[in-house]
Scaffold this motif. Structure first.
Motif, PDB file in Angstrom:
ATOM      1  N   LYS A  81      75.302  -1.990 -13.135  1.00 53.48           N
ATOM      2  CA  LYS A  81      74.262  -1.525 -14.050  1.00 53.48           C
ATOM      3  C   LYS A  81      74.609  -1.969 -15.476  1.00 53.48           C
ATOM      4  O   LYS A  81      75.758  -1.864 -15.902  1.00 53.48           O
ATOM      5  N   TYR A  88      68.678  -3.693 -12.316  1.00 56.30           N
ATOM      6  CA  TYR A  88      69.663  -2.618 -12.397  1.00 56.30           C
ATOM      7  C   TYR A  88      70.142  -2.432 -13.846  1.00 56.30           C
ATOM      8  O   TYR A  88      71.200  -2.913 -14.241  1.00 56.30           O
ATOM      9  N   TRP A  89      69.323  -1.761 -14.603  1.00 55.91           N
ATOM     10  CA  TRP A  89      69.610  -1.527 -16.016  1.00 55.91           C
ATOM     11  C   TRP A  89      69.162  -0.120 -16.398  1.00 55.91           C
ATOM     12  O   TRP A  89      68.431   0.532 -15.658  1.00 55.91           O
ATOM     13  N   ARG A 118      64.476   4.644 -15.703  1.00 56.01           N
ATOM     14  CA  ARG A 118      65.646   3.948 -16.260  1.00 56.01           C
ATOM     15  C   ARG A 118      65.719   4.050 -17.782  1.00 56.01           C
ATOM     16  O   ARG A 118      66.707   3.611 -18.384  1.00 56.01           O
ATOM     17  N   GLY A 141      76.290   2.735 -17.328  1.00 57.26           N
ATOM     18  CA  GLY A 141      76.503   1.410 -16.755  1.00 57.26           C
ATOM     19  C   GLY A 141      77.915   0.901 -16.966  1.00 57.26           C
ATOM     20  O   GLY A 141      78.672   1.421 -17.783  1.00 57.26           O
TER      21      GLY A 141
END
Length: 536
Positions: A48, A77-78, A103, A128
């Motif tokens: 992430k 994926y952030w 997100r 992340g």
């Protein structure tokens, strides 16, 4: 149709040449993004990335464009961590109220504490493994995060940076900046890595994150500290980030935010102090755009090192002339003159008497005038860990630049940086005016650590002076050491006396045979001209 229109924004520029480059290299379609998304989901390593976005009185439209550019990322994926530093104008809240993506995290502080503390607050929200920095009015290209994660499939990276452009007030892309690969000395002149930067979060935490008191240059300060702790640094030679020239942006009105540059000075001063360098002070370089800095070296460096000045001439009269030329320049330095001719065997014999811990400078009889004395500056940069050699700026008899460092294009052509340009030309990224890392400097005047010469057993035999020195530079670069061009030292050269074409061709053939590349010359730049223009 609306989606395709949005994606076309990334290929619009008022600069015709750049628009052509954008069309060829940054032309996105829904199909292309879908393909990138499929590949991203098939990556073995899918960490992430937490994007930090501190905001303060943002323009609602510009903020929406910034957020949309994150939502359009091909890599899914952030997380986006938005922290408001107690804005006075809350009109932007309508933008945030329409966001439903899980997100995106939003926090509004109850008091204004500045961008450094706000960035640190956002950092503490992140979950992340990597942290990316983004301003409230800028935009990411759709493959920005994908490009980074793609690199991670093949190598470990602690600090990643890319090329960037700017968004004009009319919305078009322009002011591209195609950067060199990792250049530590260039970074001491200005924050060249800025936009787009991604850091390994663990390392950010290890160095203490963002520091209060460095407002506006908190990212510069962070990069200077991070890069002292790792050599896992990667530059991606592609435009991934657009820096908006809005009314409130430093890109548009640098004089509105002078505190930023005061913080920049402070960050560099801290850095040279940490590295125990003999520095007298750090100031803004008033000959350039704001945000460029100059180090002033302490006079103690003059007596701290012995200089061996090797004078190379066609005859004794020429070496005597060079000695007279430099006697005033080196009067306050500890210098020993050594005269020789161009024969490499004779030069090697002369070098056997040097001290390992001294500095060795070479000057040949093509030099006819010392235009500006920056010898102390070259010594300062030569004192840095990892710097093995230094060069200078050359101008010709017509006051035109002869070169400020040399580059080798991907085609194998030797480029003399800004040859034929006016002496006061600032250059792309300030390359003619500020110290920077290069693969080669012109051999008519250069300096080196005595230890580096001795470790390599001086110069290769059986070749001419030009080839031998260039080959020596190649050995330095291949070993992971650095060469710095310091344009504060400027010499006038008689270019009509030069005759090195045969040696140049032999060296370039060897360079290409070994499959080498000039990491300080971006592959998107011209391989025909010498003005750092765009390759199209």
């Amino acid at each position: 149709m609306e989606d395709e229109i949005f994606l076309k924004r990334f290929t619009i520029s008022a600069w015709r040449e750049y628009e052509l480059w954008l069309f060829r290299n940054r032309n996105f379609s829904l199909y292309k993004l879908q393909e990138l998304n499929k590949r991203a989901n098939n990556f073995k390593f899918k960490p992430k990335v937490s994007i930090i976005m501190p905001i303060y009185n943002p323009d609602p439209y510009e903020l929406r464009q910034a957020i949309d550019s994150v939502l359009w990322q091909a890599y899914p994926y952030w997380e986006l961590c938005i922290v408001d530093d107690y804005s006075e104008n809350l009109s932007y809240l309508k933008v945030l109220s329409k966001l439903s993506d899980h997100r995106i995290k939003i926090k509004i502080k109850n008091k204004n504490t500045g961008i450094a503390e706000t960035s640190q607050y956002a950092l503490e929200m992140t979950t992340g493994e990597y942290v990316a920095l983004m301003d409230q009015d800028d935009e990411l290209y759709p493959d920005a995060l994908y490009s980074f994660i793609d690199i991670l499939q093949r190598r470990e990276v602690d600090f990643f940076y890319s090329d960037r452009d700017m968004i004009s007030s009319s919305g078009g892309r322009y002011m591209h900046f195609f950067k060199p690969d990792w250049s530590p000395e260039y970074l001491l002149s200005f924050n060249y890595t800025s936009h787009f930067e991604i850091y390994k979060k663990g390392l950010v935490l290890d160095v203490g994150g963002f520091r209060k008191g460095y407002e506006g240059s908190q990212d510069y300060d962070l990069t200077l500290r991070i890069t002292e702790q790792t050599d896992k640094i990667y530059h991606h030679p592609l435009i991934l980030y657009s820096w908006r020239q809005s009314q409130s942006s430093i890109a548009s009105s640098p004089n509105m935010k002078s505190y930023i540059f005061e913080s920049g000075i402070k960050a560099i001063a801290d850095t040279v102090r940490r590295r125990n360098l003999p520095v007298k002070g750090v100031t803004e370089d008033e000959t350039l755009w704001r945000g460029h800095y100059k180090i002033t070296w302490d006079d103690s460096i003059k007596s701290g090192k012995k200089i061996f000045l090797i004078l190379i001439g066609r005859c004794l009269e020429e070496t005597d002339r060079l000695r007279n030329l430099f006697e005033d320049v080196v009067r306050s330095f500890d210098v020993e003159f050594i005269s020789t001719d161009y024969d490499i065997e004779n030069i090697n014999r002369a070098l056997k008497n040097i001290h390992r811990d001294g500095y060795v400078y070479f000057c040949d009889d093509n030099i006819i005038e010392v235009v500006s004395d920056g010898l102390i500056d070259t010594m300062g940069y030569l004192s840095m860990d990892g710097v093995s050699a230094v060069g200078c700026k050359f101008i010709d008899s017509e006051n035109k630049i002869f070169n400020v460092g040399l580059s080798i294009a991907t085609s194998g052509r030797l480029l003399f940086s800004y040859r034929g340009s006016p002496r006061d030309e600032k250059g792309y990224g300030g390359v003619t005016m500020i110290p920077r890392n290069v693969s080669l400097v012109f051999p008519s005047f250069w300096g080196c650590k005595g230890s580096v010469l001795q470790e390599r057993n001086f110069f290769c035999s059986g070749k001419g002076y030009f080839y031998s020195v260039m080959n020596f530079f190649k050995m330095i670069i291949k070993s992971g050491e650095r060469i710095t061009c310091v344009p504060y030292m400027c010499l006038r050269i008689d270019k009509d006396r030069l005759n090195y074409d045969e040696e140049t061709n032999a060296f370039l053939d060897q360079w290409m045979e070994e499959g080498l590349k000039d990491k300080y010359y971006n592959p998107n730049l011209t391989d025909i001209y010498e003005d750092f223009g765009l390759k199209v």
